[in-house]
Structures are given as structure tokens and as C-alpha cells.
Design a protein around this motif. Structure first.
Motif, PDB file in Angstrom:
ATOM      1  N   LYS A  51      28.009  18.242  20.283  1.00 19.41           N
ATOM      2  CA  LYS A  51      27.726  16.866  19.872  1.00 19.41           C
ATOM      3  C   LYS A  51      28.008  16.682  18.377  1.00 19.41           C
ATOM      4  O   LYS A  51      28.622  15.692  17.976  1.00 19.41           O
ATOM      5  CB  LYS A  51      26.270  16.525  20.200  1.00 19.41           C
ATOM      6  CG  LYS A  51      25.940  15.064  20.077  1.00 19.41           C
ATOM      7  CD  LYS A  51      24.546  14.777  20.622  1.00 19.41           C
ATOM      8  CE  LYS A  51      24.220  13.299  20.509  1.00 19.41           C
ATOM      9  NZ  LYS A  51      22.915  12.977  21.063  1.00 19.41           N
ATOM     10  N   ASN A  52      27.604  17.644  17.558  1.00 20.44           N
ATOM     11  CA  ASN A  52      27.864  17.571  16.115  1.00 20.44           C
ATOM     12  C   ASN A  52      29.364  17.593  15.817  1.00 20.44           C
ATOM     13  O   ASN A  52      29.831  16.886  14.926  1.00 20.44           O
ATOM     14  CB  ASN A  52      27.160  18.702  15.377  1.00 20.44           C
ATOM     15  CG  ASN A  52      25.661  18.519  15.311  1.00 20.44           C
ATOM     16  OD1 ASN A  52      25.152  17.419  15.476  1.00 20.44           O
ATOM     17  ND2 ASN A  52      24.939  19.614  15.101  1.00 20.44           N
ATOM     18  N   GLU A  53      30.121  18.401  16.562  1.00 25.00           N
ATOM     19  CA  GLU A  53      31.568  18.465  16.366  1.00 25.00           C
ATOM     20  C   GLU A  53      32.222  17.132  16.717  1.00 25.00           C
ATOM     21  O   GLU A  53      33.111  16.665  16.006  1.00 25.00           O
ATOM     22  CB  GLU A  53      32.168  19.599  17.206  1.00 25.00           C
ATOM     23  CG  GLU A  53      33.656  19.757  17.067  1.00 25.00           C
ATOM     24  CD  GLU A  53      34.121  20.192  15.686  1.00 25.00           C
ATOM     25  OE1 GLU A  53      35.326  20.043  15.404  1.00 25.00           O
ATOM     26  OE2 GLU A  53      33.305  20.682  14.870  1.00 25.00           O
ATOM     27  N   VAL A  54      31.784  16.514  17.807  1.00 21.74           N
ATOM     28  CA  VAL A  54      32.321  15.204  18.190  1.00 21.74           C
ATOM     29  C   VAL A  54      32.012  14.182  17.093  1.00 21.74           C
ATOM     30  O   VAL A  54      32.892  13.434  16.665  1.00 21.74           O
ATOM     31  CB  VAL A  54      31.776  14.751  19.562  1.00 21.74           C
ATOM     32  CG1 VAL A  54      32.149  13.301  19.852  1.00 21.74           C
ATOM     33  CG2 VAL A  54      32.279  15.670  20.666  1.00 21.74           C
ATOM     34  N   GLN A  55      30.777  14.152  16.612  1.00 19.91           N
ATOM     35  CA  GLN A  55      30.400  13.220  15.539  1.00 19.91           C
ATOM     36  C   GLN A  55      31.253  13.446  14.298  1.00 19.91           C
ATOM     37  O   GLN A  55      31.725  12.492  13.677  1.00 19.91           O
ATOM     38  CB  GLN A  55      28.922  13.384  15.176  1.00 19.91           C
ATOM     39  CG  GLN A  55      27.987  12.849  16.218  1.00 19.91           C
ATOM     40  CD  GLN A  55      26.525  13.115  15.877  1.00 19.91           C
ATOM     41  OE1 GLN A  55      26.199  14.071  15.179  1.00 19.91           O
ATOM     42  NE2 GLN A  55      25.648  12.282  16.392  1.00 19.91           N
ATOM     43  N   LYS A  56      31.458  14.694  13.937  1.00 21.18           N
ATOM     44  CA  LYS A  56      32.250  15.025  12.753  1.00 21.18           C
ATOM     45  C   LYS A  56      33.680  14.532  12.919  1.00 21.18           C
ATOM     46  O   LYS A  56      34.242  13.926  12.004  1.00 21.18           O
ATOM     47  CB  LYS A  56      32.236  16.529  12.518  1.00 21.18           C
ATOM     48  CG  LYS A  56      33.062  16.985  11.332  1.00 21.18           C
ATOM     49  CD  LYS A  56      33.093  18.500  11.252  1.00 21.18           C
ATOM     50  CE  LYS A  56      33.981  19.005  10.143  1.00 21.18           C
ATOM     51  NZ  LYS A  56      35.367  18.553  10.207  1.00 21.18           N
ATOM     52  N   ALA A  59      33.896  10.697  12.607  1.00 17.14           N
ATOM     53  CA  ALA A  59      33.753  10.288  11.208  1.00 17.14           C
ATOM     54  C   ALA A  59      34.998  10.646  10.400  1.00 17.14           C
ATOM     55  O   ALA A  59      35.493   9.831   9.619  1.00 17.14           O
ATOM     56  CB  ALA A  59      32.513  10.929  10.599  1.00 17.14           C
ATOM     57  N   ASP A  60      35.516  11.851  10.591  1.00 18.08           N
ATOM     58  CA  ASP A  60      36.714  12.274   9.853  1.00 18.08           C
ATOM     59  C   ASP A  60      37.905  11.377  10.173  1.00 18.08           C
ATOM     60  O   ASP A  60      38.648  10.966   9.286  1.00 18.08           O
ATOM     61  CB  ASP A  60      37.078  13.725  10.174  1.00 18.08           C
ATOM     62  CG  ASP A  60      36.114  14.733   9.569  1.00 18.08           C
ATOM     63  OD1 ASP A  60      35.256  14.345   8.742  1.00 18.08           O
ATOM     64  OD2 ASP A  60      36.214  15.921   9.940  1.00 18.08           O
ATOM     65  N   ASN A  61      38.082  11.066  11.445  1.00 21.27           N
ATOM     66  CA  ASN A  61      39.222  10.244  11.843  1.00 21.27           C
ATOM     67  C   ASN A  61      39.078   8.805  11.371  1.00 21.27           C
ATOM     68  O   ASN A  61      40.060   8.190  10.956  1.00 21.27           O
ATOM     69  CB  ASN A  61      39.442  10.301  13.353  1.00 21.27           C
ATOM     70  CG  ASN A  61      40.061  11.624  13.750  1.00 21.27           C
ATOM     71  OD1 ASN A  61      40.983  12.104  13.115  1.00 21.27           O
ATOM     72  ND2 ASN A  61      39.545  12.221  14.801  1.00 21.27           N
ATOM     73  N   LEU A  62      37.876   8.254  11.423  1.00 21.06           N
ATOM     74  CA  LEU A  62      37.677   6.896  10.927  1.00 21.06           C
ATOM     75  C   LEU A  62      37.897   6.832   9.416  1.00 21.06           C
ATOM     76  O   LEU A  62      38.467   5.872   8.907  1.00 21.06           O
ATOM     77  CB  LEU A  62      36.282   6.378  11.290  1.00 21.06           C
ATOM     78  CG  LEU A  62      36.061   6.095  12.773  1.00 21.06           C
ATOM     79  CD1 LEU A  62      34.603   5.722  13.026  1.00 21.06           C
ATOM     80  CD2 LEU A  62      36.989   5.015  13.266  1.00 21.06           C
ATOM     81  N   THR A  63      37.489   7.862   8.703  1.00 18.48           N
ATOM     82  CA  THR A  63      37.704   7.926   7.261  1.00 18.48           C
ATOM     83  C   THR A  63      39.193   8.016   6.957  1.00 18.48           C
ATOM     84  O   THR A  63      39.693   7.340   6.061  1.00 18.48           O
ATOM     85  CB  THR A  63      36.956   9.129   6.659  1.00 18.48           C
ATOM     86  OG1 THR A  63      35.563   8.985   6.925  1.00 18.48           O
ATOM     87  CG2 THR A  63      37.178   9.230   5.165  1.00 18.48           C
TER      88      THR A  63
END
Length: 77
Positions: A51-56, A59-63
Motif C-alpha cells: 500500500k505504501n509503495e502504491v501511494q509513493k 505521488a511521484d507520478n503526479l509530481t
């Protein structure tokens, strides 16, 4: 991110897991998608790690997208 739900985890191919998700933000924005995680990495992860990897990655891709759409204007003297 207010809520991220992992909806499905399946083999994408012999070397990767496909992790499907839905995410809802406080303003009502909703996204759905998937990420692939190398099978060796996936096997070493707990569900919380997945779940943390998916969230990361979200966020990385949106940034990255936001950074690539930002333009700078300069004025010539």
C-alpha cells in the motif's frame, strides 16, 4: 490522500505483480489504476508495504506530471 484501497493483486506476467487500486481525495477527486511490482520485491513486502509503495508511486507520478506542465516565462529587457 484520504483513502487508498487495494482492489486486486494478480500476476501480470512471470516477473511482475499487478496491483489495482482506487483512491479518493477530500475534494471528491477519485482515481483508479494499477502499478506493477517485481515479483521478488512483492514477495518480500507486507500488505502495508504494498500500500505504501502504491501511494509513493501515485505521488511521484503526479509530481512528475505537475513538474512537466509548469512553464517559466522570461521577459526580455
Amino acid at each position: 490522500m484520504n483513502e487508498l484501497q487495494i482492489t486486486n493483486m494478480v500476476m501480470a506476467d512471470t516477473a511482475n505483480r499487478k496491483v489495482n487500486y482506487t483512491a479518493t481525495y477530500g475534494d471528491g477527486t477519485h482515481i483508479e489504476g494499477f502499478v506493477t511490482i517485481a515479483e521478488g520485491e512483492y514477495e518480500a513486502m507486507s500488505f502495508k508495504d504494498v500500500k505504501n509503495e502504491v501511494q509513493k508511486r501515485i505521488a511521484d507520478n503526479l509530481t512528475t506530471v505537475a513538474d512537466s506542465t509548469t512553464t517559466t516565462t522570461t521577459k526580455e529587457a
